[in-house]
Design an enzyme around this catalytic site. Structure first.
Site: not given
Ligand code: AKB
Length: 316
Positions: A13, A35-37, A53, A143, A147, A173
């Protein structure tokens, strides 16, 4: 040395629009998308594209050397909802790709790194409103953990090896050119597609879930501006809070109804609600404003009208 850019994970995105903006900034021949694809977007038929990759350090190094790259934008990642379904792969992709790029910068093969962090670094013990730059950070998602770990490693590589790495914590976003994939904030894009195509949307978050959001143009401008800032003004080398607006699904639906009065919304919260419940409602971005002059431009009204008019043009 003139800037030569490699975007890893360019077909996502943000990567799709960042590729166009970086080409406009540095010239077509100075921006390599990878990108990978390869996605179907026309953006990737217009300039150099490499299959790459993000987990393969040797392949990244070969690509960097082939194109004499100075700056890498590492956009490849598994986002919050998908990462919960595949924790091992998410950790492998999100962490090892970062190490590969940071190590190339440490070895002076590249000069500068952009790596995106997220509001997902915060957790249920962080202040919910106006979440500060420095505060309690106890993310509870795969995630978010990746991060926050990445942020600590960025700062470590900067302090200990002089690596010029720069990062911002993206909120959700909102954009119409390329779809998001696998995030908790994706509803704020899906809702526009379904409002324009079907006139109704079933939201996977509760009506009162307030989350920080931003229009793509602001996110891309923030990304390019932090990379262009003088090194001494980028004082935070973990990652900067940036902010624009916050709204709930119910508030967004009301704003859409101003333009599409018949639009109807229903709510069926799923597992993503649990993730959203641990994230901030709004973000304090005053440190980014003070250090490199950040401020957002797009408010709720402009975002809603941009989204609807562009999607009506391309979808209907
Ligand atoms: C998600 O929703 O995982 C992402 C973010 C806020 O990092 N858009």
């Amino acid at each position: 040395m003139s800037t030569k850019v490699l975007i890893i994970g360019a077909c996502g995105q943000i990567g799709t629009e960042l590729t166009t903006a970086l080409r406009n900034t540095y010239g077509f021949s100075n921006v390599i998308a990878s990108d990978i694809r390869k996605s179907e977007s026309d953006v990737f038929n217009q300039g150099t594209f490499e299959l790459l990759d993000a987990r393969d350090k040797d392949a990244i190094k070969a690509c960097v050397e082939k194109h004499k790259i100075t700056d890498v934008y590492l956009m490849a990642a598994l986002l919050s909802a998908t990462a919960e379904k595949n924790p091992d792969f998410a950790w492998d992709l999100n962490m090892n790709s970062l190490f590969h790029v940071l190590n190339l910068a440490k070895e002076k093969v590249i000069q500068k790194v952009f790596w995106p962090s997220s509001i997902a670094v915060f957790g249920e013990n962080s202040p919910k409103k106006n979440t500060p730059q420095h505060t309690i950070m106890e993310p509870s998602t795969v995630y978010g953990i990746s991060k926050l770990s990445g942020e600590r490693w960025c700062e470590y590589y900067h302090k200990n090896y002089g690596v010029d790495v720069r990062s911002i914590r993206y909120p959700g976003i909102i954009s119409w050119k390329a779809n998001p994939g696998g995030g908790t904030t994706d509803y704020a894009v899906e809702i526009f597609h379904e409002a324009v195509q079907k006139g109704s949307y079933t939201c996977f978050l509760r009506d009162d879930t307030s989350l920080p959001m931003m229009f793509m143009d602001d996110a891309v401008r923030a990304t390019i501006n932090i990379m262009k800032a003088e090194p001494e003004s980028v004082k935070v080398r973990s990652s900067y809070n940036i902010a624009a607006i916050s709204f709930t699904p119910a508030e967004l639906a009301t704003a859409i109804q101003q333009i599409i009065p018949e639009f109807a919304i229903a709510y069926e919260p799923d597992s993503r609600q649990k993730i959203a419940d641990t994230w901030p409602e709004s973000i304090d971005d005053s440190t980014a404003t003070a250090d490199w002059n950040w401020s957002h431009e797009f408010d709720m009204k402009t975002i809603v009208s941009e989204m609807i008019s562009n999607l009506q043009r391309v979808l209907v």
